[in-house]
Design an enzyme around this catalytic site. Structure first.
Site, PDB file in Angstrom:
ATOM      1  N   GLN A  95       0.846  -1.191   0.000  1.00 29.95           N
ATOM      2  CA  GLN A  95       0.000   0.000   0.000  1.00 29.95           C
ATOM      3  C   GLN A  95       0.884   1.245   0.000  1.00 29.95           C
ATOM      4  O   GLN A  95       1.666   1.456   0.925  1.00 29.95           O
ATOM      5  CB  GLN A  95      -0.887  -0.002   1.245  1.00 29.95           C
ATOM      6  N   SER A 114     -21.225   5.780   6.955  1.00 26.39           N
ATOM      7  CA  SER A 114     -21.908   5.315   5.751  1.00 26.39           C
ATOM      8  C   SER A 114     -22.052   3.795   5.757  1.00 26.39           C
ATOM      9  O   SER A 114     -23.105   3.249   5.412  1.00 26.39           O
ATOM     10  CB  SER A 114     -21.135   5.764   4.508  1.00 26.39           C
ATOM     11  N   GLY A 155      -9.220  -1.121  -1.985  1.00 21.16           N
ATOM     12  CA  GLY A 155     -10.356  -1.002  -1.078  1.00 21.16           C
ATOM     13  C   GLY A 155      -9.962  -1.066   0.387  1.00 21.16           C
ATOM     14  O   GLY A 155     -10.775  -1.420   1.246  1.00 21.16           O
ATOM     15  N   GLU A 156      -8.728  -0.703   0.687  1.00 15.94           N
ATOM     16  CA  GLU A 156      -8.243  -0.813   2.064  1.00 15.94           C
ATOM     17  C   GLU A 156      -8.984   0.127   3.009  1.00 15.94           C
ATOM     18  O   GLU A 156      -9.250  -0.219   4.164  1.00 15.94           O
ATOM     19  CB  GLU A 156      -6.738  -0.545   2.111  1.00 15.94           C
ATOM     20  N   ARG A 157      -9.348   1.311   2.546  1.00 20.34           N
ATOM     21  CA  ARG A 157     -10.095   2.231   3.409  1.00 20.34           C
ATOM     22  C   ARG A 157     -11.478   1.665   3.734  1.00 20.34           C
ATOM     23  O   ARG A 157     -11.973   1.815   4.851  1.00 20.34           O
ATOM     24  CB  ARG A 157     -10.210   3.606   2.724  1.00 20.34           C
ATOM     25  N   GLU A 171      -4.189   1.775  -8.731  1.00 23.90           N
ATOM     26  CA  GLU A 171      -5.507   2.092  -8.186  1.00 23.90           C
ATOM     27  C   GLU A 171      -5.472   3.388  -7.386  1.00 23.90           C
ATOM     28  O   GLU A 171      -6.350   4.239  -7.500  1.00 23.90           O
ATOM     29  CB  GLU A 171      -5.985   0.936  -7.291  1.00 23.90           C
ATOM     30  N   ASN A 172      -4.424   3.567  -6.591  1.00 30.60           N
ATOM     31  CA  ASN A 172      -4.310   4.787  -5.796  1.00 30.60           C
ATOM     32  C   ASN A 172      -3.986   5.994  -6.662  1.00 30.60           C
ATOM     33  O   ASN A 172      -4.478   7.101  -6.412  1.00 30.60           O
ATOM     34  CB  ASN A 172      -3.248   4.607  -4.707  1.00 30.60           C
TER      35      ASN A 172
END
Length: 272
Positions: A36, A51, A75-77, A109-110
């Site tokens: 990451q 959410s 999708g780590e967050r 992705e980031n």
């Protein structure tokens, strides 16, 4: 892959590479991505946590299966927010990729989300190069940029630590940093402080450095002065630069004059 950039991570991954459709997996079987590139991925999650509490995880977390565990690709967050929200399971989609591809996808992705700071980008690129033997050209192709951009981003890792901190905090820009990185460390730090204090733009910094280079290129003015010596046969001349530095040139004709000069000046050889 370059053409896919800007269309979301899904455009980078052919459907055939997915091992199976979306499924629910226990939180404890999911591991964070060791590649990451974001350092602050776990910050400012409160809104996402709320959410997820209200609506659940709407977009599946992209993972790679390793044994009975799942390593996050993207999708780590969402995963961290799901943990904080107290979920036991989250939806995942398993992608069949090797470790190198996982690191690449995490970085891309980031970058697609445009929320990495310049040092995180550089660190992610360095990981691809050093750990997975990517060339600069291959990284450039993956990220959809030219090779020079890759090289310039990597150079940011050579900044002095105080300047890195200013860049990371957004107090100086990547443009400022690219100009500072070629300077000696002390000059990097002092100029970075001036940028922050005076709010210098990249153009103003560039102009400052250009003036400095032009000044350094100008030959120093030298003033020659002939002096009259009280010692017969001795000629003395001075060479003084505009900076104030200079030389004294003393000429003698024979050994006797040299001995007399040494005695007069009180000179002796350095001891070693």
């Amino acid at each position: 892959m370059r053409k896919a950039l800007g269309k979301g991570l899904g455009a980078l991954i052919p459907d055939a590479e997915f091992a199976e459709s979306v499924k629910l997996v226990e939180i404890e079987r999911i591991e964070r991505n060791p590649f990451q590139p974001r350092e602050d991925v776990d910050k400012n999650l409160d809104a996402l946590v709320e959410s997820i509490k209200s609506h659940g995880v709407l977009e599946p977390i992209l993972v790679r299966k390793t044994g009975d565990k799942y390593v996050i690709i993207a999708g780590e967050r969402r995963y961290l927010a799901a943990v904080k929200a107290g979920l036991n399971k989250v939806p995942v989609r398993v992608l069949e990729v090797n470790e190198s591809q996982m690191a690449e996808l995490a970085l891309v992705e980031n970058l697609l989300r445009e929320d990495l700071n310049p040092l995180e980008e550089a660190s992610g690129i360095e990981t691809l190069i050093e750990k997975f033997s990517y060339t600069h050209e291959k990284v450039a192709e993956v990220l959809g940029v030219d090779r020079v951009t890759v090289t310039n981003k990597l150079r940011l890792l050579k900044l002095s630590e105080p300047v890195k901190a200013l860049l990371k905090d957004g107090l100086i820009s990547e443009g400022h940093a690219k100009l500072l990185v070629s300077l000696p460390e002390e000059e990097q730090i002092s100029l970075a402080e001036v940028i922050v204090k005076k709010g210098l733009s990249v153009r103003e910094l560039e102009n400052h450095l250009q003036r400095k280079r032009e000044k350094e290129k100008k030959p120093a003015k030298v003033k020659n002065i002939n002096m009259v010596s009280k010692i017969p046969g001795i000629k003395v001349s001075l060479k003084i630069k505009s900076s104030g530095k200079g030389q004294i040139l003393i000429q003698f004709n024979n050994k006797e004059e040299l001995i007399k000069l040494i005695e007069l000046l009180g000179l002796k050889p350095e001891s070693h």
